[in-house]
Design a protein around this motif. Structure first.
Motif, mmCIF file in Angstrom:
data_model
loop_
_atom_site.group_PDB
_atom_site.id
_atom_site.type_symbol
_atom_site.label_atom_id
_atom_site.label_comp_id
_atom_site.label_asym_id
_atom_site.label_seq_id
_atom_site.Cartn_x
_atom_site.Cartn_y
_atom_site.Cartn_z
ATOM 1 N N GLY A 54 0.863 -1.284 -0.072
ATOM 2 C CA GLY A 54 -0.121 -0.135 0.005
ATOM 3 C C GLY A 54 0.883 1.226 0.050
ATOM 4 O O GLY A 54 1.818 1.595 0.867
ATOM 5 N N GLU A 55 0.782 2.074 -0.826
ATOM 6 C CA GLU A 55 1.518 3.351 -1.109
ATOM 7 C C GLU A 55 0.958 4.461 -1.226
ATOM 8 O O GLU A 55 1.596 5.731 -0.815
ATOM 9 N N THR A 56 -0.512 4.473 -1.227
ATOM 10 C CA THR A 56 -1.367 5.886 -1.209
ATOM 11 C C THR A 56 -1.818 6.154 0.113
ATOM 12 O O THR A 56 -2.024 5.015 0.816
ATOM 13 N N SER A 57 -2.155 7.396 0.359
ATOM 14 C CA SER A 57 -2.540 7.677 1.712
ATOM 15 C C SER A 57 -4.235 7.894 1.574
ATOM 16 O O SER A 57 -4.685 8.657 0.789
ATOM 17 N N GLU A 58 -5.001 6.893 2.140
ATOM 18 C CA GLU A 58 -6.312 6.869 1.872
ATOM 19 C C GLU A 58 -6.876 5.969 2.937
ATOM 20 O O GLU A 58 -6.072 5.414 3.965
ATOM 21 N N MET A 59 -8.237 5.418 2.781
ATOM 22 C CA MET A 59 -8.933 4.759 3.798
ATOM 23 C C MET A 59 -8.665 3.500 3.449
ATOM 24 O O MET A 59 -8.636 2.701 2.218
ATOM 25 N N TYR A 60 -8.244 2.490 4.502
ATOM 26 C CA TYR A 60 -8.002 0.920 4.220
ATOM 27 C C TYR A 60 -8.714 0.151 5.428
ATOM 28 O O TYR A 60 -9.230 0.893 6.515
ATOM 29 N N LEU A 61 -8.859 -1.119 5.320
ATOM 30 C CA LEU A 61 -9.528 -1.882 6.249
ATOM 31 C C LEU A 61 -8.160 -2.738 6.816
ATOM 32 O O LEU A 61 -7.354 -3.347 6.251
ATOM 33 N N ILE A 62 -8.516 -2.626 8.170
ATOM 34 C CA ILE A 62 -7.272 -3.173 8.926
ATOM 35 C C ILE A 62 -8.123 -4.358 10.043
ATOM 36 O O ILE A 62 -9.254 -4.297 10.417
ATOM 37 N N GLN A 63 -7.361 -5.604 10.261
ATOM 38 C CA GLN A 63 -7.765 -6.342 11.269
ATOM 39 C C GLN A 63 -6.699 -6.798 12.209
ATOM 40 O O GLN A 63 -5.858 -7.717 11.804
ATOM 41 N N PRO A 64 -6.571 -5.982 13.425
ATOM 42 C CA PRO A 64 -5.600 -6.261 14.450
ATOM 43 C C PRO A 64 -5.469 -7.826 14.874
ATOM 44 O O PRO A 64 -4.417 -8.252 15.045
ATOM 45 N N GLU A 65 -6.564 -8.298 14.995
ATOM 46 C CA GLU A 65 -6.666 -9.686 15.455
ATOM 47 C C GLU A 65 -7.513 -10.219 14.629
ATOM 48 O O GLU A 65 -8.657 -10.164 14.091
ATOM 49 N N ASP A 66 -7.284 -11.837 14.614
ATOM 50 C CA ASP A 66 -8.172 -12.597 13.880
ATOM 51 C C ASP A 66 -9.671 -12.983 14.334
ATOM 52 O O ASP A 66 -10.667 -13.137 13.588
ATOM 53 N N SER A 67 -9.737 -12.683 15.564
ATOM 54 C CA SER A 67 -11.010 -12.853 16.276
ATOM 55 C C SER A 67 -11.907 -11.633 16.267
ATOM 56 O O SER A 67 -13.153 -11.699 16.292
ATOM 57 N N SER A 68 -11.361 -10.538 15.738
ATOM 58 C CA SER A 68 -11.858 -9.120 15.630
ATOM 59 C C SER A 68 -12.436 -9.065 14.245
ATOM 60 O O SER A 68 -11.762 -9.573 13.270
ATOM 61 N N LYS A 69 -13.444 -8.299 14.109
ATOM 62 C CA LYS A 69 -13.954 -7.828 12.832
ATOM 63 C C LYS A 69 -12.916 -6.653 12.024
ATOM 64 O O LYS A 69 -12.486 -6.003 12.861
ATOM 65 N N PRO A 70 -12.924 -6.568 10.987
ATOM 66 C CA PRO A 70 -12.134 -5.593 10.241
ATOM 67 C C PRO A 70 -12.865 -4.347 10.403
ATOM 68 O O PRO A 70 -13.868 -4.114 10.362
ATOM 69 N N TYR A 71 -12.085 -2.984 10.336
ATOM 70 C CA TYR A 71 -12.742 -1.697 10.410
ATOM 71 C C TYR A 71 -11.885 -0.855 9.783
ATOM 72 O O TYR A 71 -10.657 -1.166 9.355
ATOM 73 N N ARG A 72 -12.601 0.318 9.222
ATOM 74 C CA ARG A 72 -12.057 1.075 8.260
ATOM 75 C C ARG A 72 -10.992 2.269 9.192
ATOM 76 O O ARG A 72 -11.444 2.559 10.219
ATOM 77 N N VAL A 73 -10.040 2.713 8.615
ATOM 78 C CA VAL A 73 -9.050 3.527 9.035
ATOM 79 C C VAL A 73 -8.172 4.445 7.856
ATOM 80 O O VAL A 73 -8.395 3.943 6.791
#
Length: 577
Positions: free
Chosen positions: A335-354
């Motif tokens: 990922g090279e551009t500054s924009e909104m992405y989905l992250i998932q810190p833990e496998d047990s948690s749902k992904p969320y936008r940052v």
């Protein structure tokens, strides 16, 4: 008779032999005065009798006498000398030594002075004796005797009292007593009062009169003091009256001055009301009509927008397929551009936008907070701060992806999750309204979970903004500065008070006064989630509670300057090459 002269205090008869009294010997004078007549008594006086030096001549002629003034004693009874009203009953004329040619009978049986041998012991007239004035026959007429009336006959002394017979008991006679004063024998008459009774009366009356005089003197002194006080009071009143008159005069001058000003203003008002106001009213009516037309147009536009906004506003943008536990892993994954992405810190948690910043300091920064235009209200409760709120990103103009970050708070749970995955850096960027920018970098940054009230821990500061989180406000010193340190503080919102301001007053709460949720102490040196003020500078009267509740970083711009932009970004710590 009683020698009255001897009873007169302070009176002394002339000594024997004084020339001026040679003619006042051997006679008794009865004086009948008005005062004596009022008292109903006669007044007798006796003068010492004596025999003339050379002869004794008895005269039975009476003369009118005056009552001499009794010195001192007589003044007690009368204020004037009274004249005799009657001719003396008997008197003795004075004996002139030059007229003693024939011896006369003596008064009271007295005879001319002779020695025991019957011869005259008076001095003999010798040839050289000169008792007369010599007669000059050539120049003067022969002396002759003048005719004289015969001596007065008849009257005289009454008979002497009979001599008491031998063996007859002499009756003792006591002089009468009247009010403590002894009177003479009644056969000899009654004396005028000598003043004893009057003196006693005057003495008795003297005490109350003296007391009355003393009371009168005290009254006069009191009146004098009262008069003095009254005079002082009157003088004071006069001075006060003069002061009041001066004040009244000054007031009149002021009133006159204000009256002239009022007249000028009255003229100005009359001129304004009659001329200027009507003109301005016409102008205002035209402006009002114009505003009404604009308001009607705005109302129509608002109604149109309301119809448009009834459907949810959605942002349509493509989300990149690259993802990861956080933005550092995304940049390492391509990922090279500054924009909104989905992250998932833990496998047990749902992904969320940052929003990932891939340009600043080699990129890989996960944006957890952003302020840029005041479009989002940060004065929220505990749960919104726990879950997160705001807009992550919006469409970039002419692009199909969300490349512009919005105003948002990622959420305390997510921030705590990301910082507890491993060592984390915190980068705070800020920009004022002139375009100047500064940063504050903390090499260590951790937020505890909700059970620990999201407690803050930061360390190893670097940057140009000032170490507000660890050292507090640089403008303060001592205890006051300690109250502004944020490190180790719990997170607080206005419905969950965890700040360092310990008070029983519920109104004394940092989050309520400073406009947002934050790691408040008592209260802050930095306030990124405060109220957004356009223009930067603001004052206490603009604040809701009169406090520095703006987007503040005190160590750079102070308490009363609100930043234009401020963002907080985190990424995992790794050694720099």
């Amino acid at each position: 008779m009683i020698n009255v002269a001897s009873t007169m205090p302070g009176y002394s008869w002339p000594k024997w032999g004084e020339e001026k009294h040679l003619k006042t010997r051997h006679f008794y004078i009865l004086i009948y005065t008005d005062w004596c007549q009022k008292m109903g008594v006669f007044f007798y006086t006796q003068v010492d009798s004596a025999v003339c030096n050379r002869c004794t001549y008895t005269s039975r002629s009476c003369h009118q006498s005056t009552c001499f003034k009794r010195e001192k004693n007589l003044s007690k009874y009368s204020n004037s000398v009274y004249s005799s009203k009657k001719v003396c009953q008997s008197c003795m004329t004075l004996c002139d030594p030059m007229d003693c040619s024939t011896p006369g009978s003596s008064v009271h049986g007295d005879s001319p002075s002779k020695n025991t041998e019957g011869q005259d012991d008076r001095p003999k007239v010798g040839l050289g004796a000169r008792g007369h004035r010599p007669y000059d026959k050539k120049k003067e007429e022969a002396p002759s005797l003048r005719p004289v009336p015969p001596p007065i006959s008849g009257g005289g002394y009454r008979a002497r009292p009979a001599t008491a017979t031998v063996g007859q008991k002499k009756v003792e006679r006591k002089p009468p007593d009247a009010d403590g004063c002894l009177h003479a024998d009644p056969d000899l008459g009654v004396l005028c009062p000598t003043g004893c009774k009057l003196q006693d009366t005057l003495v008795r009356q003297e005490r109350p009169i003296r007391k009355s005089i003393e009371d009168l003197r005290n009254t006069v002194d009191s009146v004098s003091r009262t008069s003095s006080s009254t005079f002082q009071y009157i003088t004071l009143l006069k001075n006060m009256w003069k002061g009041r008159q001066n004040q009244v005069q000054d007031n009149e001058n002021v009133v006159n001055e204000y009256s002239s000003h009022l007249e000028k203003h009255q003229l100005y008002i009359d001129e304004t009301v009659k001329n200027n106001i009507p003109t301005k009213l016409r102008v205002l009516r035209s402006i009002l009509e114009n505003l009404r037309s604009k308001i009607q147009k705005l109302e129509s536009d608002v109604s149109t927008q309301m119809e448009y906004c009834r459907t949810p506003c959605t942002v349509t943008c493509n989300i990149p397929v690259v993802s990861g536990k956080e933005c550092e892993e995304i940049i390492r994954n391509g990922g090279e551009t500054s924009e909104m992405y989905l992250i998932q810190p833990e496998d047990s948690s749902k992904p969320y936008r940052v929003y990932c910043d891939m340009k600043t300091e080699k990129g890989g920064w996960t944006v957890i907070q952003n302020r840029q235009d005041g479009s989002v209200d940060f004065g929220r409760k505990w749960d919104p701060y726990k879950q997160g709120f705001g807009n992550i990103a919006t469409n970039a103009e002419g692009k199909k992806y969300c490349g512009v970050p919005g105003e948002y708070w990622l959420g305390n749970d997510r921030i705590s999750q990301l910082t507890n995955m491993g060592p984390t850096k915190l980068l705070i960027e800020m920009e004022d309204w002139k375009g100047d920018k500064v940063t504050a970098l903390y090499e260590g940054f951790t937020v505890q979970n909700e059970a620990n009230k999201y407690q803050l821990s930061v360390s190893k500061y670097k940057g140009t903004a000032g170490n507000a989180l660890i050292e507090g406000a640089s403008q303060l010193v001592g205890e006051n500065r300690t109250m502004t340190i944020h490190n180790s503080m719990f997170f607080s919102t206005y419905d969950r008070d965890n700040d360092g301001w310990k008070t029983t007053d519920p109104r004394k709460q940092c989050s309520k006064e400073d406009g947002g949720g934050w790691w408040y102490n008592r209260c802050h040196a930095a306030n990124p989630n405060g109220r957004y003020y356009w223009g930067g500078a603001y004052t206490w009267d603009m604040a809701k509670h009169g406090t520095d509740d703006g987007v503040v970083w005190m160590n750079w711009q102070g308490s009363w300057y609100s930043m234009k932009k401020m963002s907080m970004k985190i990424r995992p710590y790794f050694p720099e090459q």
